[in-house]
Scaffold this motif. Sequence first.
Motif, short mmCIF file in Angstrom:
data_model
loop_
_atom_site.label_atom_id
_atom_site.label_comp_id
_atom_site.label_asym_id
_atom_site.label_seq_id
_atom_site.Cartn_x
_atom_site.Cartn_y
_atom_site.Cartn_z
N UNK A 41 0.84 -1.20 0.00
CA UNK A 41 0.00 0.00 0.00
C UNK A 41 0.88 1.26 0.00
N UNK A 42 1.95 1.26 0.77
CA UNK A 42 2.87 2.41 0.78
C UNK A 42 3.48 2.64 -0.59
N UNK A 43 3.85 1.56 -1.26
CA UNK A 43 4.45 1.68 -2.60
C UNK A 43 3.46 2.31 -3.57
N UNK A 44 2.24 1.78 -3.60
CA UNK A 44 1.23 2.23 -4.56
C UNK A 44 0.83 3.69 -4.29
N UNK A 45 0.54 4.02 -3.03
CA UNK A 45 0.13 5.40 -2.73
C UNK A 45 1.30 6.36 -2.89
N UNK A 46 2.52 5.89 -2.60
CA UNK A 46 3.69 6.74 -2.79
C UNK A 46 3.90 7.10 -4.25
N UNK A 47 3.69 6.14 -5.13
CA UNK A 47 3.81 6.43 -6.57
C UNK A 47 2.69 7.35 -7.04
N UNK A 48 1.52 7.23 -6.43
CA UNK A 48 0.42 8.13 -6.80
C UNK A 48 0.75 9.57 -6.40
N UNK A 49 1.35 9.75 -5.21
CA UNK A 49 1.74 11.08 -4.76
C UNK A 49 2.82 11.66 -5.67
N UNK A 50 3.73 10.79 -6.13
CA UNK A 50 4.81 11.24 -7.02
C UNK A 50 4.38 11.17 -8.48
N UNK A 51 3.08 11.30 -8.73
CA UNK A 51 2.56 11.15 -10.09
C UNK A 51 3.17 12.12 -11.08
N UNK A 52 3.48 13.35 -10.63
CA UNK A 52 4.06 14.33 -11.54
C UNK A 52 5.46 13.99 -12.00
#
Length: 352
Positions: A41-52
């Motif tokens: 979950x941390x990996x997936x949400x972290x990548x979403x936050x770093x979407x830009x």
Amino acid sequence: IAVVHKLARKYDADRYCKKFDTRHHLVTMLFAVFNQCTSIREVVTGLQVAGGKKGHFKMIHDVKRSTLSDANRRRPEAFFCELFHEIYRLHYGYPDSRKINPKAPYEKRLFIIDSTTIRLFHDILQGVGQIPSNGKRKGGLKAHVMIKASEDTPCVVDLTKASANDRVFFKSISLPKGSIITFDKGYANFRQFDEWTKNGVTWVSRILNEWIIKVEKEKPVSPDQESKGVLSDKWVIIGDPKRAKAIKIKARIIKFIDSEKDMIFEFVTNNRKFLPDKIADIYKQRWQIELLFKRIKQRYPLRYFLGDNENAIKIQVWCALIADLLVKIMKDRTKRNWSYSNISGIIRLHLM
């Protein structure tokens, strides 16, 4: 990228894959390692936050938890294993493909081997030691590592279950003539010692008394060597005394006192030309690999795994080793006098 695609074809790693191909998987796992993520979950949400910033890595599709979990279970860990060794080869060259100058300082031709154990949350891979009183035995994974002292980075790595004997690692390494290798006494293998001696490889280890078959002679120790801590210098024959047909090897035992620790050590080697204090220095440099293990385990904690199967665990360990290798390459090539920890911190805090 070309190497990733080549190895993906070799291992058929993108079979049945629509979006989350091998390159996406690699970038995702490196993101998890650099940012010390402890769950999918941390990996997936972290990548979403770093979407830009995902565009810089050419990550077109978002990663789902089930997709990452399935990839860690199905994609062969052998791909990540060969990728690690291929990256090393591209930047440093394989150790067995180089010509070693026998007149070069020993630090430039010294190899160090050792292993480190990573404890797992349950008995996925066979661990070591007794079963705890609660009956819940934990598993373990062992990383067998060889480093070149002048590079301070793994050049050959093999992952096995923790219960595997350290000597299985000998099958994975090959050293050119003129090399020097040091290791602890857990790697006792007289057949391998004899092969190295015949191939012109110097080896240095600690001695066990039961190895000694015969003392040929004791050489006098010069006052200069005595002042450096050398107590004795013996030429011996070593082997397995319990086996009459066992291999017998001409060796040398150096008895040395460490004034700082006030401890006496006995080193064994097949080299009868080096000064006794140099033999002690070679073994002392073995501590370098322990510092490497500490660096990797502190920077890329391997306590929480993103899968509960052997393949997923090995993939995560290989990606931690790849991350360490990439940072080491950047450190060696940058013109700035930055430390390893600074470069690793810059990646973790800014690049992502």
